[in-house]
Design an enzyme around this catalytic site. Structure first.
Site, short mmCIF file in Angstrom:
data_model
loop_
_atom_site.label_atom_id
_atom_site.label_comp_id
_atom_site.label_asym_id
_atom_site.label_seq_id
_atom_site.Cartn_x
_atom_site.Cartn_y
_atom_site.Cartn_z
N PRO A 128 15.37 -44.25 -48.33
CA PRO A 128 16.61 -44.05 -49.08
C PRO A 128 17.85 -43.84 -48.22
O PRO A 128 18.96 -43.81 -48.76
CB PRO A 128 16.31 -42.81 -49.93
N LYS A 129 17.67 -43.71 -46.90
CA LYS A 129 18.84 -43.49 -46.04
C LYS A 129 19.00 -44.63 -45.03
O LYS A 129 19.29 -44.42 -43.86
CB LYS A 129 18.74 -42.14 -45.33
N ASN A 130 18.83 -45.82 -45.53
CA ASN A 130 18.92 -47.03 -44.71
C ASN A 130 20.12 -47.84 -45.21
O ASN A 130 20.16 -48.25 -46.36
CB ASN A 130 17.61 -47.82 -44.86
N ASP A 167 17.33 -36.19 -53.21
CA ASP A 167 18.25 -35.65 -52.19
C ASP A 167 19.67 -35.82 -52.72
O ASP A 167 20.24 -36.90 -52.65
CB ASP A 167 18.07 -36.40 -50.87
#
Length: 377
Positions: A163-165, A196
């Protein structure tokens, strides 16, 4: 030579060869007990992946390297060129080198084929942050007229894993642009933020979707809900500012008063919450902190019971704004500001004591009458 989106037709290289014939099926296994059958079914589901169209995972024991596949025999792999004297060269796995050597080859040929499309999937599984692979995959999506809804299902699974790409979120954005359909976006982003709530990739995508498709309705209510869950979440305060700035704005006195009082109530709940103080300063600073009616008195009333470094620093900012705007009781206001700077330096924010003493000296140098300035300043 990198391919660009929408350039040309299918490049030389032709269609992929015929796949290898599968081996004869093994003899049937012995009868399983119900529990064993259930476990086997679960294992099968776990091995499956989104858009499962015969894709074989890189982790499968039956995985075959591209260099050993008959249908890829017409391609000469292109090794990575690290230059004549590479320093701290990365040691890639055999699978990684194999996949990317063949990816570079099809990219160089600009081959728009089904096998190239499947190759991008292997490359993404190995490194989902490679923007060149994603770019070429989008070229192939268009050239091969792939089902974009299936691709949306694929990217959902990738984002849930990573999810943090940056690259996966950009790919989703392009798909939404092509489909012109934001109907899944807000709910999907909310699911990611439930994992998050400070994922700035998700917030960035949410802001783009809302602005691009004018989905402002109910967003402020969503922000209220998240602030009730975590009033310290700076990302949500930022979203609040984004929504109001792009809808009603803060010029309307009623909106500004509502936001000031809303923020003060949140500060009462958690006085040491820097996010709320930053929001309050952000919406008032351009309008003049000292010009907002009754704000100074409200903060002074809060000070005995809700004191914090942020409250005192805000008072310093108000007093400085009053000095800048040529207030009548200039000497009294300056003394109050200097006293607060010393309180911050000695008691409330000692880790930044030199900063607050510098602020005090600066205020004194700028706003004291010349005859009152100590010789050492």
């Amino acid at each position: 030579m990198a391919a660009t989106e929408g350039v040309g037709e299918s490049a030389p290289g032709g269609e992929p060869g015929q796949p290898e014939q599968p081996p004869p099926p093994p003899p049937p296994p012995p009868a399983q007990q119900p529990q064993e059958e259930e476990m086997a079914a679960e294992a099968g589901e776990a091995a499956a992946s989104p858009m499962d169209d015969g894709f074989l995972s890189l982790d499968s024991p039956t995985y075959v390297l591209y260099r050993d596949r008959a249908e890829w025999a017409d391609i000469d792999p292109v090794p990575q060129n690290d230059g004549p004297s590479p320093v701290v060269q990365i040691i890639y796995s055999e699978k990684f080198r194999d996949v990317y050597d063949y990816f570079r080859a099809v990219l160089q040929r600009d081959e728009r084929s089904e096998r190239a499309f499947k190759l991008t999937r292997d490359a993404i599984e190995l490194n989902a942050a490679n923007y060149t692979v994603w770019h070429f995959r989008r070229v192939l999506l268009r050239s091969l007229q792939k089902d974009l809804q299936e691709e949306m299902n694929y990217i959902i699974a990738i984002i849930e894993e990573q999810p943090k790409n940056y690259q996966v979120w950009h790919h989703r954005r392009v798909l939404v642009e092509w489909l012109k359909d934001p109907s899944q976006e807000l709910e999907f982003i909310a699911d990611i933020l439930n994992q998050d709530a400070k994922n700035y990739h998700a917030w960035q995508h949410r802001q783009w979707v809302i602005q691009e498709f004018r989905l402002w309705d109910n967003e402020l209510q969503y922000v209220d809900q998240l602030l009730k869950e975590d009033v310290r979440n700076n990302s949500v305060w930022n979203q609040r500012h984004f929504v109001i700035s792009n809808t009603t704005g803060y010029s309307d006195r009623a909106v500004l008063e509502r936001e000031v009082q809303y923020t003060l109530e949140m500060i009462k709940l958690v006085p040491h919450n820097e996010s709320a103080w930053n929001y309050l300063k952000g919406i008032l600073q351009d309008r003049g902190l000292s010009r907002y009616p009754n704000l100074l008195n409200q903060l002074l009333d809060l000070q005995p019971s809700h004191s914090s470094p942020y409250l005192i620093a805000f008072l310093v900012d108000i007093y400085e704004d009053m000095l800048e705007n040529q207030c009548d009781n200039k000497e009294d206001i300056l003394n109050k500001a200097l006293e607060l700077c010393e309180i911050l330096a000695k008691e409330k924010d000692t880790i930044r004591k030199e900063y607050w003493r510098y602020i005090g000296r600066s205020l004194q140098s700028k706003h004291s009458r010349e005859s009152d300035i100590p010789a050492s300043v």
